[in-house]
Design an enzyme around this catalytic site. Structure first.
Site, short mmCIF file in Angstrom:
data_model
loop_
_atom_site.label_atom_id
_atom_site.label_comp_id
_atom_site.label_asym_id
_atom_site.label_seq_id
_atom_site.Cartn_x
_atom_site.Cartn_y
_atom_site.Cartn_z
N ASN A 1 -33.62 65.91 16.99
CA ASN A 1 -33.13 67.36 16.71
C ASN A 1 -31.88 67.61 16.62
OD1 ASN A 1 -33.17 70.14 16.99
ND2 ASN A 1 -33.96 70.09 19.25
N GLU B 1 -35.17 75.70 24.29
CA GLU B 1 -34.21 76.67 23.70
C GLU B 1 -34.25 77.90 23.14
OE1 GLU B 1 -31.64 73.71 22.03
OE2 GLU B 1 -31.44 72.41 23.82
N GLY C 1 -31.13 67.59 27.66
CA GLY C 1 -29.59 67.77 27.43
C GLY C 1 -28.81 67.55 28.99
N GLY D 1 -29.38 64.89 21.82
CA GLY D 1 -27.82 64.44 22.08
C GLY D 1 -27.73 62.82 21.41
#
Ligand code: PEP
Length: 253
Positions: free
Chosen positions: A9, A97, A173, A235
């Site tokens: 992602n 998110e 994250g 990440g």
């Protein structure tokens, strides 16, 4: 037998030029006999560039979101039909998110899942609890509610039509990965809930991904759990070497 799946992602990173460079590096790196399936989810603007690179590739093109309506006055939005036309095969829906920063509700996510499935896109339904919910002992209740609402009436026959990603919000994250015991407990529970909702055959075919600070150093242990069929990687997917190392950790042989 569920084929492992690892999706990167990319979030709001990598415009067309940088996205093309990364997808080429990932695709070339995959030339080994790795059997796990890999996907990348670029920002919308980079989808055409990545799609052009993947014309003869097994790498799956994914999107990070979509709108539930077919078309209309929805400034800034993109529909399932537009994604399929651009070569997208899977779409992340309900990422934390989207839920927390953009106010997406369970109900809206259910509509998106239905719209994606109706267009032949495989929804990657993202679910997961916050740290406060875990501390209150509500993890399975929260995940169950998000799963039921996200699934709605979507038909699932052999399970290949759906992917579910369990992503504890506190692990996304943050560098704090859920422990194998925590992941095992929730993934088993999700498989059980899917069995209740859609029966054993469908539930047995749905791939359950873990997401939340997966890195090359912890991927193998997490992916070895019986009900973990790969990962959703944020990440660590932005660099070809680390994404490939995670992908290789999900190999089946
Ligand atoms: C994600 O955004 O889905 C995710 C899992 O991010 P990270 O790997 O960076 O925690």
């Amino acid at each position: 037998m569920r084929r492992p799946l690892v999706i990167g992602n990319w979030k709001m990173h990598l415009g067309p030029r940088d996205a093309e460079a990364l997808v080429r590096a990932v695709d070339e790196g995959r030339l080994s006999s790795n059997e796990a399936q890999a996907g990348v989810a670029p920002p919308y603007i980079s989808i055409p560039a990545v799609s052009a690179c993947l014309a003869n590739s097994e790498l799956l093109l994914c999107a990070q979101n979509m709108h539930q309506e077919e078309k209309g006055a929805f400034t800034g939005e993109v529909s399932a039909a537009m994604l399929t036309e651009a070569g997208v095969k899977m779409v992340l829906l309900g990422h934390s998110e989207r839920r927390t920063l953009f106010g997406e509700t369970d109900e809206q996510i259910g509509l998106k899942v239905a719209a994606a499935a109706a267009r032949g896109l495989v929804p990657v339904l993202c679910i997961g609890e916050t740290e406060e919910q875990r501390d209150r002992g509500e993890t399975l209740e929260v995940v169950g509610r998000q799963l039921a609402a996200g699934l709605g009436d979507m038909p699932v026959s052999d399970g290949s039509e759906l992917v579910v990603a369990y992503e504890p919000v506190w692990a996304i994250g943050t560098g704090r990965t859920a422990t194998p015991e925590q992941v095992d407990e929730v993934h088993r529970a999700i498989r059980g809930m899917l069995t209740e909702h859609r029966g054993a055959v469908a539930a047995g075919g749905v791939r359950l991904l873990y997401g939340g600070s997966v890195k090359p150093g912890n991927a193998r242990e997490l992916f070895s759990l019986a009900d973990v069929d790969g990962g959703l990687i944020g990440g660590a997917s932005l660099e070809a070497r680390s994404f490939l190392d995670i992908l290789f950790a999900a190999r089946t042989e």
